[in-house]
Scaffold this motif. Structure first.
Motif, PDB file in Angstrom:
ATOM      1  N   LEU A 109       0.823  -1.205   0.000  1.00 37.07           N
ATOM      2  CA  LEU A 109       0.000   0.000   0.000  1.00 37.07           C
ATOM      3  C   LEU A 109       0.864   1.263   0.000  1.00 37.07           C
ATOM      4  O   LEU A 109       0.489   2.256  -0.629  1.00 37.07           O
ATOM      5  CB  LEU A 109      -0.969  -0.001   1.190  1.00 37.07           C
ATOM      6  CG  LEU A 109      -1.967   1.157   1.221  1.00 37.07           C
ATOM      7  CD1 LEU A 109      -2.792   1.238  -0.067  1.00 37.07           C
ATOM      8  CD2 LEU A 109      -2.867   1.054   2.438  1.00 37.07           C
ATOM      9  N   ILE A 110       2.007   1.226   0.662  1.00 38.75           N
ATOM     10  CA  ILE A 110       2.883   2.408   0.655  1.00 38.75           C
ATOM     11  C   ILE A 110       3.288   2.743  -0.778  1.00 38.75           C
ATOM     12  O   ILE A 110       3.146   3.889  -1.226  1.00 38.75           O
ATOM     13  CB  ILE A 110       4.124   2.218   1.557  1.00 38.75           C
ATOM     14  CG1 ILE A 110       3.722   2.195   3.028  1.00 38.75           C
ATOM     15  CG2 ILE A 110       5.148   3.336   1.305  1.00 38.75           C
ATOM     16  CD1 ILE A 110       4.854   1.865   3.993  1.00 38.75           C
ATOM     17  N   SER A 111       3.771   1.755  -1.518  1.00 38.68           N
ATOM     18  CA  SER A 111       4.222   2.038  -2.882  1.00 38.68           C
ATOM     19  C   SER A 111       3.048   2.350  -3.811  1.00 38.68           C
ATOM     20  O   SER A 111       3.160   3.186  -4.704  1.00 38.68           O
ATOM     21  CB  SER A 111       5.089   0.906  -3.431  1.00 38.68           C
ATOM     22  OG  SER A 111       4.417  -0.324  -3.369  1.00 38.68           O
ATOM     23  N   ARG A 112       1.901   1.710  -3.602  1.00 38.87           N
ATOM     24  CA  ARG A 112       0.718   2.019  -4.418  1.00 38.87           C
ATOM     25  C   ARG A 112       0.231   3.441  -4.141  1.00 38.87           C
ATOM     26  O   ARG A 112      -0.092   4.197  -5.065  1.00 38.87           O
ATOM     27  CB  ARG A 112      -0.412   1.014  -4.138  1.00 38.87           C
ATOM     28  CG  ARG A 112      -1.748   1.351  -4.757  1.00 38.87           C
ATOM     29  CD  ARG A 112      -1.713   1.429  -6.280  1.00 38.87           C
ATOM     30  NE  ARG A 112      -2.996   1.931  -6.780  1.00 38.87           N
ATOM     31  CZ  ARG A 112      -3.177   2.429  -7.976  1.00 38.87           C
ATOM     32  NH1 ARG A 112      -2.171   2.496  -8.840  1.00 38.87           N
ATOM     33  NH2 ARG A 112      -4.362   2.858  -8.354  1.00 38.87           N
ATOM     34  N   ALA A 113       0.171   3.840  -2.872  1.00 41.69           N
ATOM     35  CA  ALA A 113      -0.269   5.196  -2.528  1.00 41.69           C
ATOM     36  C   ALA A 113       0.696   6.242  -3.100  1.00 41.69           C
ATOM     37  O   ALA A 113       0.267   7.307  -3.554  1.00 41.69           O
ATOM     38  CB  ALA A 113      -0.400   5.345  -1.016  1.00 41.69           C
ATOM     39  N   ALA A 114       1.993   5.919  -3.103  1.00 43.80           N
ATOM     40  CA  ALA A 114       2.981   6.832  -3.694  1.00 43.80           C
ATOM     41  C   ALA A 114       2.751   6.952  -5.194  1.00 43.80           C
ATOM     42  O   ALA A 114       2.806   8.055  -5.760  1.00 43.80           O
ATOM     43  CB  ALA A 114       4.396   6.346  -3.394  1.00 43.80           C
ATOM     44  N   ASP A 115       2.477   5.828  -5.856  1.00 43.19           N
ATOM     45  CA  ASP A 115       2.199   5.823  -7.287  1.00 43.19           C
ATOM     46  C   ASP A 115       0.969   6.677  -7.592  1.00 43.19           C
ATOM     47  O   ASP A 115       0.960   7.483  -8.532  1.00 43.19           O
ATOM     48  CB  ASP A 115       1.995   4.383  -7.764  1.00 43.19           C
ATOM     49  CG  ASP A 115       1.750   4.284  -9.254  1.00 43.19           C
ATOM     50  OD1 ASP A 115       2.606   4.772 -10.028  1.00 43.19           O
ATOM     51  OD2 ASP A 115       0.717   3.727  -9.651  1.00 43.19           O
ATOM     52  N   VAL A 116      -0.079   6.521  -6.784  1.00 46.52           N
ATOM     53  CA  VAL A 116      -1.300   7.305  -6.953  1.00 46.52           C
ATOM     54  C   VAL A 116      -1.003   8.789  -6.748  1.00 46.52           C
ATOM     55  O   VAL A 116      -1.475   9.641  -7.511  1.00 46.52           O
ATOM     56  CB  VAL A 116      -2.397   6.832  -5.969  1.00 46.52           C
ATOM     57  CG1 VAL A 116      -3.537   7.836  -5.863  1.00 46.52           C
ATOM     58  CG2 VAL A 116      -2.920   5.467  -6.385  1.00 46.52           C
ATOM     59  N   THR A 117      -0.205   9.103  -5.747  1.00 43.44           N
ATOM     60  CA  THR A 117       0.154  10.496  -5.474  1.00 43.44           C
ATOM     61  C   THR A 117       0.845  11.109  -6.688  1.00 43.44           C
ATOM     62  O   THR A 117       0.527  12.238  -7.086  1.00 43.44           O
ATOM     63  CB  THR A 117       1.055  10.582  -4.223  1.00 43.44           C
ATOM     64  OG1 THR A 117       0.352  10.019  -3.110  1.00 43.44           O
ATOM     65  CG2 THR A 117       1.437  12.014  -3.909  1.00 43.44           C
ATOM     66  N   MET A 118       1.760  10.359  -7.300  1.00 40.54           N
ATOM     67  CA  MET A 118       2.464  10.876  -8.477  1.00 40.54           C
ATOM     68  C   MET A 118       1.527  11.001  -9.673  1.00 40.54           C
ATOM     69  O   MET A 118       1.556  12.003 -10.375  1.00 40.54           O
ATOM     70  CB  MET A 118       3.658   9.988  -8.823  1.00 40.54           C
ATOM     71  CG  MET A 118       4.789  10.101  -7.828  1.00 40.54           C
ATOM     72  SD  MET A 118       6.331   9.313  -8.369  1.00 40.54           S
ATOM     73  CE  MET A 118       5.811   7.636  -8.639  1.00 40.54           C
ATOM     74  N   LYS A 119       0.698   9.985  -9.908  1.00 40.44           N
ATOM     75  CA  LYS A 119      -0.163  10.036 -11.100  1.00 40.44           C
ATOM     76  C   LYS A 119      -1.193  11.157 -10.998  1.00 40.44           C
ATOM     77  O   LYS A 119      -1.603  11.720 -12.011  1.00 40.44           O
ATOM     78  CB  LYS A 119      -0.816   8.684 -11.372  1.00 40.44           C
ATOM     79  CG  LYS A 119      -2.077   8.367 -10.595  1.00 40.44           C
ATOM     80  CD  LYS A 119      -2.679   7.038 -11.024  1.00 40.44           C
ATOM     81  CE  LYS A 119      -3.938   6.729 -10.277  1.00 40.44           C
ATOM     82  NZ  LYS A 119      -5.075   7.578 -10.626  1.00 40.44           N
ATOM     83  N   GLU A 120      -1.598  11.490  -9.785  1.00 41.78           N
ATOM     84  CA  GLU A 120      -2.543  12.589  -9.582  1.00 41.78           C
ATOM     85  C   GLU A 120      -1.838  13.944  -9.487  1.00 41.78           C
ATOM     86  O   GLU A 120      -2.468  14.963  -9.265  1.00 41.78           O
ATOM     87  CB  GLU A 120      -3.372  12.344  -8.316  1.00 41.78           C
ATOM     88  CG  GLU A 120      -4.246  11.099  -8.380  1.00 41.78           C
ATOM     89  CD  GLU A 120      -5.315  11.156  -9.451  1.00 41.78           C
ATOM     90  OE1 GLU A 120      -5.794  12.273  -9.774  1.00 41.78           O
ATOM     91  OE2 GLU A 120      -5.680  10.084  -9.980  1.00 41.78           O
ATOM     92  N   GLN A 121      -0.512  13.924  -9.621  1.00 49.36           N
ATOM     93  CA  GLN A 121       0.340  15.116  -9.574  1.00 49.36           C
ATOM     94  C   GLN A 121       0.187  15.882  -8.267  1.00 49.36           C
ATOM     95  O   GLN A 121       0.136  17.107  -8.221  1.00 49.36           O
ATOM     96  CB  GLN A 121       0.090  16.015 -10.788  1.00 49.36           C
ATOM     97  CG  GLN A 121       0.436  15.310 -12.079  1.00 49.36           C
ATOM     98  CD  GLN A 121       0.310  16.185 -13.302  1.00 49.36           C
ATOM     99  OE1 GLN A 121      -0.101  17.336 -13.239  1.00 49.36           O
ATOM    100  NE2 GLN A 121       0.682  15.632 -14.441  1.00 49.36           N
ATOM    101  N   ARG A 122       0.118  15.101  -7.190  1.00 45.00           N
ATOM    102  CA  ARG A 122       0.121  15.675  -5.845  1.00 45.00           C
ATOM    103  C   ARG A 122       1.539  15.625  -5.306  1.00 45.00           C
ATOM    104  O   ARG A 122       2.411  14.947  -5.831  1.00 45.00           O
ATOM    105  CB  ARG A 122      -0.832  14.884  -4.942  1.00 45.00           C
ATOM    106  CG  ARG A 122      -2.275  14.954  -5.410  1.00 45.00           C
ATOM    107  CD  ARG A 122      -3.203  14.098  -4.587  1.00 45.00           C
ATOM    108  NE  ARG A 122      -4.531  14.090  -5.181  1.00 45.00           N
ATOM    109  CZ  ARG A 122      -5.343  13.050  -5.179  1.00 45.00           C
ATOM    110  NH1 ARG A 122      -4.988  11.915  -4.576  1.00 45.00           N
ATOM    111  NH2 ARG A 122      -6.521  13.121  -5.755  1.00 45.00           N
ATOM    112  N   LYS A 123       1.750  16.315  -4.219  1.00 44.02           N
ATOM    113  CA  LYS A 123       3.089  16.401  -3.618  1.00 44.02           C
ATOM    114  C   LYS A 123       3.479  15.068  -3.008  1.00 44.02           C
ATOM    115  O   LYS A 123       2.749  14.510  -2.195  1.00 44.02           O
ATOM    116  CB  LYS A 123       3.073  17.490  -2.549  1.00 44.02           C
ATOM    117  CG  LYS A 123       4.403  17.783  -1.946  1.00 44.02           C
ATOM    118  CD  LYS A 123       5.243  18.521  -2.934  1.00 44.02           C
ATOM    119  CE  LYS A 123       6.496  19.041  -2.299  1.00 44.02           C
ATOM    120  NZ  LYS A 123       7.297  19.796  -3.222  1.00 44.02           N
TER     121      LYS A 123
END
Length: 193
Positions: A109-123
């Motif tokens: 979940l840590i790496s998936r949440a990071a991936d989601v953060t990047m794809k949504e162009q969040r910090k």
């Protein structure tokens, strides 16, 4: 339908690198800010390091967290871009976690949440905790930096004349809060004085 909130949601991943004290200090500071809601993922090795590096239990850590997720729960809210957040901090970030994120391998979940953060162009802020760094570590971190991830290693500053380990922790937390645009107090550089 997701309930809207006026609070700033911050996702925090605590991976298995040494340095759980950095995450603890950040969570303590965020707990004092009523406008912030923390969504925290703690890896299994982070739980082990919590026992090795501190006198805290998982129950103690959980008291600092608003919403906690299992690192195995890839169906958690933070695994979806439709779950609105201000961004994510991974503190400390193991080199395994950094490598997984850099290649888009969302096995936790840590790496998936990071991936989601990047794809949504969040910090996305990563606090790598490893030394020395080899070329693979540096390449992974460089790749992430080029993709807009902010890399904030826990490197102490001495212009603020730290007297305790807590002073060093607080300075690092100040940098992390600054990265997310959360107003905070700390000993800052003042024209070289």
């Amino acid at each position: 339908m997701e309930k809207l909130t006026n609070k700033k949601r911050i996702v925090i991943g605590i991976s298995g690198a040494s340095g759980t004290v950095y995450a603890i200090d950040l969570l303590k500071k965020l707990k004092t800010i009523p406008e912030v809601e923390t969504h925290v993922i703690v890896s299994q090795w982070a739980k082990e390091n919590l026992k090795l590096e501190t006198d805290l239990t998982m129950k103690d850590l959980s008291e600092l967290i608003d919403v906690e997720y299992s690192n195995k729960d890839l169906g958690a809210a933070v695994a979806s871009g439709s779950f609105l957040t201000e961004g994510m901090i991974i503190v400390p970030a193991s080199m395994k976690t950094v490598a997984g994120i850099s290649i888009g391998f969302g096995e936790s979940l840590i790496s998936r949440a990071a991936d989601v953060t990047m794809k949504e162009q969040r910090k996305l802020v990563i606090v790598p905790r490893e030394t020395p760094l080899n070329a693979i570590h540096l390449e992974n971190l460089t790749k992430l930096a080029r993709l807009g991830v902010q890399i904030i290693p826990p490197i102490p500053a001495f212009y603020n004349h730290p007297e305790t380990i807590d002073d060093l922790l607080h300075h690092q937390t100040m940098k992390l809060l600054d990265a997310l645009g959360i107003e905070n107090e700390g000993r800052r550089w003042k024209d070289g004085k």
